[in-house]
Design an enzyme around this catalytic site. Sequence first.
Site, PDB file in Angstrom:
ATOM      1  N   ILE A   1      20.201  -3.516  14.454  1.00 30.38           N
ATOM      2  CA  ILE A   1      20.768  -4.196  15.629  1.00 30.38           C
ATOM      3  C   ILE A   1      19.678  -5.038  16.298  1.00 30.38           C
ATOM      4  O   ILE A   1      18.604  -4.519  16.594  1.00 30.38           O
ATOM      5  CB  ILE A   1      21.287  -3.185  16.679  1.00 30.38           C
ATOM      6  CG1 ILE A   1      22.272  -2.215  16.052  1.00 30.38           C
ATOM      7  CG2 ILE A   1      21.899  -3.902  17.868  1.00 30.38           C
ATOM      8  CD1 ILE A   1      22.752  -1.134  17.020  1.00 30.38           C
TER       9      ILE A   1
ATOM     10  N   LYS B   1       8.268   3.033  15.598  1.00 30.43           N
ATOM     11  CA  LYS B   1       8.534   3.283  17.029  1.00 30.43           C
ATOM     12  C   LYS B   1       7.544   4.264  17.644  1.00 30.43           C
ATOM     13  O   LYS B   1       7.225   4.171  18.820  1.00 30.43           O
ATOM     14  CB  LYS B   1       9.970   3.772  17.229  1.00 30.43           C
ATOM     15  CG  LYS B   1      10.333   5.037  16.468  1.00 30.43           C
ATOM     16  CD  LYS B   1      11.359   4.761  15.416  1.00 30.43           C
ATOM     17  CE  LYS B   1      11.329   5.834  14.353  1.00 30.43           C
ATOM     18  NZ  LYS B   1      12.221   5.595  13.242  1.00 30.43           N
TER      19      LYS B   1
ATOM     20  N   GLU C   1      14.228  11.204   9.702  1.00 27.75           N
ATOM     21  CA  GLU C   1      12.771  11.042   9.597  1.00 27.75           C
ATOM     22  C   GLU C   1      12.220  12.061   8.606  1.00 27.75           C
ATOM     23  O   GLU C   1      12.885  13.046   8.285  1.00 27.75           O
ATOM     24  CB  GLU C   1      12.124  11.287  10.961  1.00 27.75           C
ATOM     25  CG  GLU C   1      12.577  10.336  12.046  1.00 27.75           C
ATOM     26  CD  GLU C   1      12.251   8.894  11.718  1.00 27.75           C
ATOM     27  OE1 GLU C   1      11.079   8.581  11.547  1.00 27.75           O
ATOM     28  OE2 GLU C   1      13.184   8.088  11.614  1.00 27.75           O
TER      29      GLU C   1
ATOM     30  N   ASP D   1      12.746  10.818  18.383  1.00 28.72           N
ATOM     31  CA  ASP D   1      12.896   9.484  17.798  1.00 28.72           C
ATOM     32  C   ASP D   1      13.603   8.546  18.793  1.00 28.72           C
ATOM     33  O   ASP D   1      13.139   7.425  19.049  1.00 28.72           O
ATOM     34  CB  ASP D   1      13.700   9.619  16.493  1.00 28.72           C
ATOM     35  CG  ASP D   1      14.088   8.296  15.896  1.00 28.72           C
ATOM     36  OD1 ASP D   1      13.259   7.709  15.188  1.00 28.72           O
ATOM     37  OD2 ASP D   1      15.221   7.832  16.149  1.00 28.72           O
TER      38      ASP D   1
ATOM     39  N   GLY E   1      18.614   3.339   7.673  1.00 29.48           N
ATOM     40  CA  GLY E   1      18.920   2.956   6.289  1.00 29.48           C
ATOM     41  C   GLY E   1      18.019   1.800   5.870  1.00 29.48           C
ATOM     42  O   GLY E   1      17.619   0.976   6.699  1.00 29.48           O
TER      43      GLY E   1
ATOM     44  N   VAL F   1       0.861  -1.193   0.000  1.00 29.23           N
ATOM     45  CA  VAL F   1       0.000   0.000   0.000  1.00 29.23           C
ATOM     46  C   VAL F   1       0.894   1.239   0.000  1.00 29.23           C
ATOM     47  O   VAL F   1       1.861   1.314   0.762  1.00 29.23           O
ATOM     48  CB  VAL F   1      -0.912   0.003   1.245  1.00 29.23           C
ATOM     49  CG1 VAL F   1      -1.677   1.307   1.349  1.00 29.23           C
ATOM     50  CG2 VAL F   1      -1.870  -1.169   1.177  1.00 29.23           C
TER      51      VAL F   1
ATOM     52  N   LYS G   1      12.342   4.952  21.043  1.00 28.81           N
ATOM     53  CA  LYS G   1      13.099   3.691  21.130  1.00 28.81           C
ATOM     54  C   LYS G   1      13.421   3.362  22.592  1.00 28.81           C
ATOM     55  O   LYS G   1      13.312   2.208  23.026  1.00 28.81           O
ATOM     56  CB  LYS G   1      14.378   3.814  20.304  1.00 28.81           C
ATOM     57  CG  LYS G   1      14.087   4.028  18.817  1.00 28.81           C
ATOM     58  CD  LYS G   1      15.311   4.509  18.060  1.00 28.81           C
ATOM     59  CE  LYS G   1      14.974   4.744  16.590  1.00 28.81           C
ATOM     60  NZ  LYS G   1      16.027   5.445  15.866  1.00 28.81           N
TER      61      LYS G   1
HETATM   62  N1  HSE Z   1      15.704   8.544  11.776  1.00 30.88           N
HETATM   63  C1  HSE Z   1      16.114   7.390  12.477  1.00 30.88           C
HETATM   64  C2  HSE Z   1      17.586   7.535  12.829  1.00 30.88           C
HETATM   65  C3  HSE Z   1      15.889   6.167  11.634  1.00 30.88           C
HETATM   66  O1  HSE Z   1      18.235   8.461  12.338  1.00 30.88           O
HETATM   67  O2  HSE Z   1      18.095   6.754  13.613  1.00 30.88           O
HETATM   68  C4  HSE Z   1      15.784   4.914  12.403  1.00 30.88           C
HETATM   69  O3  HSE Z   1      14.787   4.944  13.371  1.00 30.88           O
END
Ligand code: HSE
Length: 420
Positions: A129, A100, A183, A194, A295, A41, A198
């Site tokens: 990782i 996330k 992002e 971000d 990536g 999609v 995590k």
């Molecule tokens: N924008 C994020 C980073 C990508 O730079 O780590 C992975 O979550």
Amino acid sequence: MVRIGILGVGTVGTSVAKILEENADIIEARAGKKIVVTSGVVKNLSKDRGVSIKLSDNPLDVVDDPDIDIVVELMGGVEEPYALVKKALENGKAVVTANKALLAYHRYELQEIAGDIPLMYEASTAGGIPIIGALRNGLSANHIESIQGIMNGTCNYMLTNMINNGAKYDEILKESQELGYAEADPTFDVGGFDASHKLLILASIAYGIDAKPEDILIEGIENITGTDVDFAKEFGYEIKSLGIAKKVGNGVELRVHATMIPADSMIAKVDGVMNAVTVIGDRVGETMYYGPGAGGDATASAVIADIVDIVRGNQGPMLGYKKGLESGLTLLSKDEIVTQYYLRMEVDDKSGVLATITSALGEFGISIEAMLQKPTNAESRAQLLFTTHTCKESKMQDAMRSLSNLEVVHGEIAMMRIEK
Ligand code: HSE
């Protein structure tokens, strides 16, 4: 045969489709079944994705398709993917997500909804990782004492290039976007959000802490200057943006911020887009996980690992436990954080100023560890740079307010936390 539908065929989705096709032989050998992406999609159907799968702009074409076994959610955002993942699970489909932000807000509801249906998310944290697998499985015998890591590839790529090569902030941010690390809205990266998503995911697995990003301390890398970098070099530190989860008594500190760390520590040597996470368990001791944090192919590698696990029937509860992990542990408030600090301020360059500053810090019980004075471009002004011994965040915030009110102090006081 296992059929996959992908919600969001962008950089990562395209990599997932390509790797599943190009490495089909080893993946089938490992999973025990053939895995095929049958549909995807996208928002914009006219853009060529370079993959030969059936594309639609309606997510329900995947989520409600009875032939799809596993839905891979790579759309980004929070509420729209939440509704779709919920529907996919209710339709009995396994889900793999790299999202996330979705998990930072809805991980506990999703665990409830998923029940025994697999919902996997290795790619959500630290890209390629296998840190989720390490915490859910490899370290399951341990009480986790701390997690500390470089969890945003964009920030690390920018800081490395700013510190080592003198790169300019805006130029290097643009480069990170062009390389596909940042992002869609890069303030998520540079502002620390971000990494906070995590960190919250890892804190749930390690401690069972149900916090939202709004509940924790999050600071970005936007205010770091060349003076801070020079000071760090002179005093044996590297500057990294870290996510930190630390058990202190019955509390857990959760925070993301630019941090000075000893230049000879392993994590200080992690450069570029690489991520690294150090986990200390009470039985295993210190372990460290290193690899590409962003990536297309790196993230897709983690997505496919989850798909393989699901096909093998290897999954357990989404967060690694059903209930009752580490009962009694609570999130510590930001004010309770205890650490060392670095301060930078511009002051009048005249006799008695240093004594005024140090006695103001002393009033809050803050003890100075090291100090440096640098000239400024302005006549009769100097920059004072300090590191302090450990103190409570609340004391430091009060002291900074008090210092700002002194006549001899000019402009904003910059502060960075130090972890040793
Ligand atoms: N924008 C994020 C980073 C990508 O730079 O780590 C992975 O979550």
